[in-house]
Design an enzyme around this catalytic site. Structure first.
Site, mmCIF file in Angstrom:
data_model
loop_
_atom_site.group_PDB
_atom_site.id
_atom_site.type_symbol
_atom_site.label_atom_id
_atom_site.label_comp_id
_atom_site.label_asym_id
_atom_site.label_seq_id
_atom_site.Cartn_x
_atom_site.Cartn_y
_atom_site.Cartn_z
ATOM 1 N N ASP A 92 0.857 -1.183 0.000
ATOM 2 C CA ASP A 92 0.000 0.000 0.000
ATOM 3 C C ASP A 92 0.894 1.234 0.000
ATOM 4 O OD1 ASP A 92 -1.713 2.117 0.812
ATOM 5 O OD2 ASP A 92 -3.097 0.620 1.647
ATOM 6 N N LYS A 145 0.457 13.265 -16.799
ATOM 7 C CA LYS A 145 -0.621 14.243 -16.793
ATOM 8 C C LYS A 145 -1.883 13.580 -16.237
ATOM 9 C CE LYS A 145 -3.174 14.936 -21.084
ATOM 10 N NZ LYS A 145 -4.150 13.935 -20.904
ATOM 11 N N GLU A 213 -10.960 13.002 -32.712
ATOM 12 C CA GLU A 213 -10.871 11.571 -32.387
ATOM 13 C C GLU A 213 -12.211 10.911 -32.668
ATOM 14 O OE1 GLU A 213 -8.106 10.579 -28.823
ATOM 15 O OE2 GLU A 213 -9.198 12.400 -28.293
ATOM 16 N N HIS A 237 -1.746 19.110 -24.506
ATOM 17 C CA HIS A 237 -1.240 18.840 -25.860
ATOM 18 C C HIS A 237 -1.388 20.041 -26.797
ATOM 19 C CE1 HIS A 237 -1.322 14.936 -24.188
ATOM 20 N NE2 HIS A 237 -2.465 14.515 -24.653
#
Ligand code: BG6
Length: 474
Positions: A92, A145, A213, A237
């Site tokens: 953990d 990111k 996309e 981007h």
């Protein structure tokens, strides 16, 4: 305690993958490491960390499965050696014992590279544990990111990272910067002299960047609900692409000179206001798993950016990103102003001269011009000169970026001020409190986005391949 990167030129001697059982490792990181290994650029021990109750054998099986799924031309001998690099630490992230076990597994490694492929909420926990356990000494860290979800949270995240690492040891991945055609954009700009005289407000009428996309949110509904198109791809981007297009020539090719110029141009972008943005949501998004039935998250955003600089004042930069568009393609079009006099009659319905960069999935740079149509009369036609055209990206972005991070080269990674100034541009439009406009899947998004464009031609719509694209000019 702050660990200084005294040995930035030293290559990493161990790679630690946090979140090794996750999707990013499986789809991107393992294949990238394998490709590096095949080119004899990777033979470093890898320590995978996760809380999955796995044993080393399970991790090795997962690595093998990933390579079989994502790498077509496999070399059995390379693969056999490659999987032996992997080790596993189970635990953990909240428990000190996990980091004690990691420290032990690192053995004599003096410059480990820690890769955080984990939910952003876990970054502070892991980074603080590095400091406490001694795992950070001499090491570098790769952060995926999103770097925060707005300016305030990005600053908070940077404070946490800087509590343990100095800036030169922090590698913030924006995989667009690792793409070959994105690099070529920078190369084409600064390795040629013919562009420079026209690369400014005197000759450039406008710039368009479209990232389309075909896919929707592809099972990532829960993640996307926290993001939306502006956070997911515009802040990162697409602002990076805009900065590469608009930046001044760097004084040298080193990473800081490059990043200095990108920061300057991002700083010259006034924060966006809601009138400069059209947000959309494809019909059916609210039925996706993990998406709220009344979600206001945008799956499409179109915006008109300004750059208040000597070079660009008054030149609009139109930026657009959307899911469930008619094609998957990313293109940049730099439109030039028309000739000052119409020697051969009207230019109505005609494309202006332009430079087109197709950044993916196939790659091209093309110059748009007019040439005389053969025969009587001075009638013209549009022609395109392809400067370069490739079937795809020669080297995967993750392969390039991980290779650079292992070598300690930060040129293609985002610096703190760069990330923060990009958040400052989009911050005012992140929570507009209004419904996004609905659009049909397979279309170019909501019609009001057309009104953002000032000029004779509308949005440039990329086609399925570099040869085919469309737009209408009045
Ligand atoms: C990611 C976004 O950063 O980039 C995704 O989170 C998006 O939503 C992806 O699909 C696109 O990357 P590429 O390399 O396929 O153009």
């Amino acid at each position: 305690m702050l660990f200084r990167s005294t040995s930035m030129r030293e290559p990493a001697d161990a790679l630690v993958l946090f979140g090794v059982t996750g999707d990013l490792c499986y789809r991107k990181i393992f294949p990238a490491l394998y490709r590096l290994a095949r080119r004899e650029r990777f033979s470093t021990p890898v320590i995978g960390v996760a809380r999955a109750g796995w044993k080393r054998e399970q991790l090795i099986e997962r690595v093998r499965a990933s390579i079989h799924e994502f790498v077509a031309d496999r070399d059995p001998a390379v693969l056999a050696q490659f999987v032996q690099l992997f080790h596993y630490v189970d635990g953990d992230y909240r428990e000190a014992a996990t980091f004690t076990a990691l420290r032990k597994a690192l053995g004599a490694a003096r410059h480990p590279l820690h890769y955080l492929s984990i939910p952003p909420s876990m970054f502070p926990v892991v980074v603080k544990a590095f400091g406490a356990s001694g795992c950070a000494a001499g090491s570098r860290v790769v952060v995926e990111k999103p770097f925060g979800r707005d300016l305030a949270s990005a600053r908070a995240l940077n404070r946490v990272l800087h509590g343990v690492f100095d800036e030169a040891s922090i590698f913030r991945i924006d995989h667009y910067l690792g793409k070959e055609p994105v690099q070529n954009l920078l190369y084409f700009r600064f390795a040629n002299s013919f562009l420079e005289p026209m690369w400014n407000r005197n000759y450039v009428a406008s710039v368009q960047i479209t990232m389309a996309e075909q896919i929707g949110v592809a099972g990532r509904g829960r993640f996307y609900e926290e993001a939306g198109a502006i956070r997911d791809v515009v802040q990162s981007h697409l602002l990076q692409v805009a900065a590469l297009l608009a930046m001044e020539p760097p004084v040298a090719g080193d990473s800081d000179s490059m990043r200095e110029e990108k920061v300057k141009v991002l700083k010259a972008m006034p924060p966006l206001s809601t009138e400069q943005v059209v947000r959309g949501q494809f019909r059916g998004y609210r039925e996706e798993p993990g998406v709220a039935p009344d979600s206001r998250v945008e799956t499409y955003a179109a915006l008109r950016l300004e750059i208040d600089s000597w070079r660009w004042a008054g030149v609009p930069f139109y930026v657009r990103a959307g899911k469930r568009m008619p094609v998957t393609a990313t293109e940049v079009v730099v439109d030039l102003r028309p000739p000052p006099a119409r020697v051969f009659g009207g230019l109505g319905q005609e494309q202006p001269n332009y430079i087109r960069f197709r950044l993916g999935p196939d790659v091209a740079i093309a110059l748009g011009a007019r040439a005389k149509r053969a025969g009587a009369g001075m009638k013209g036609r549009a022609v395109e000169l392809f400067v370069t055209q490739e079937q795809g990206d020669a080297m995967d972005a993750y392969e390039r970026l991980i290779g650079d991070a292992l070598a300690g080269d930060a040129s293609l990674f985002a610096r703190q001020d760069e990330v923060e100034v990009a958040w400052a541009v989009v911050d005012p439009i992140l929570s507009p409190g209004t419904e996004p406009l609905a659009y049909e899947p397979g279309t170019w998004g909501p019609a009001p986005a057309d009104e953002l464009i000032h000029g004779p031609c509308g949005w440039h719509n990329p086609g399925p391949d570099a040869q085919s694209w469309s737009r209408s000019c009045a």
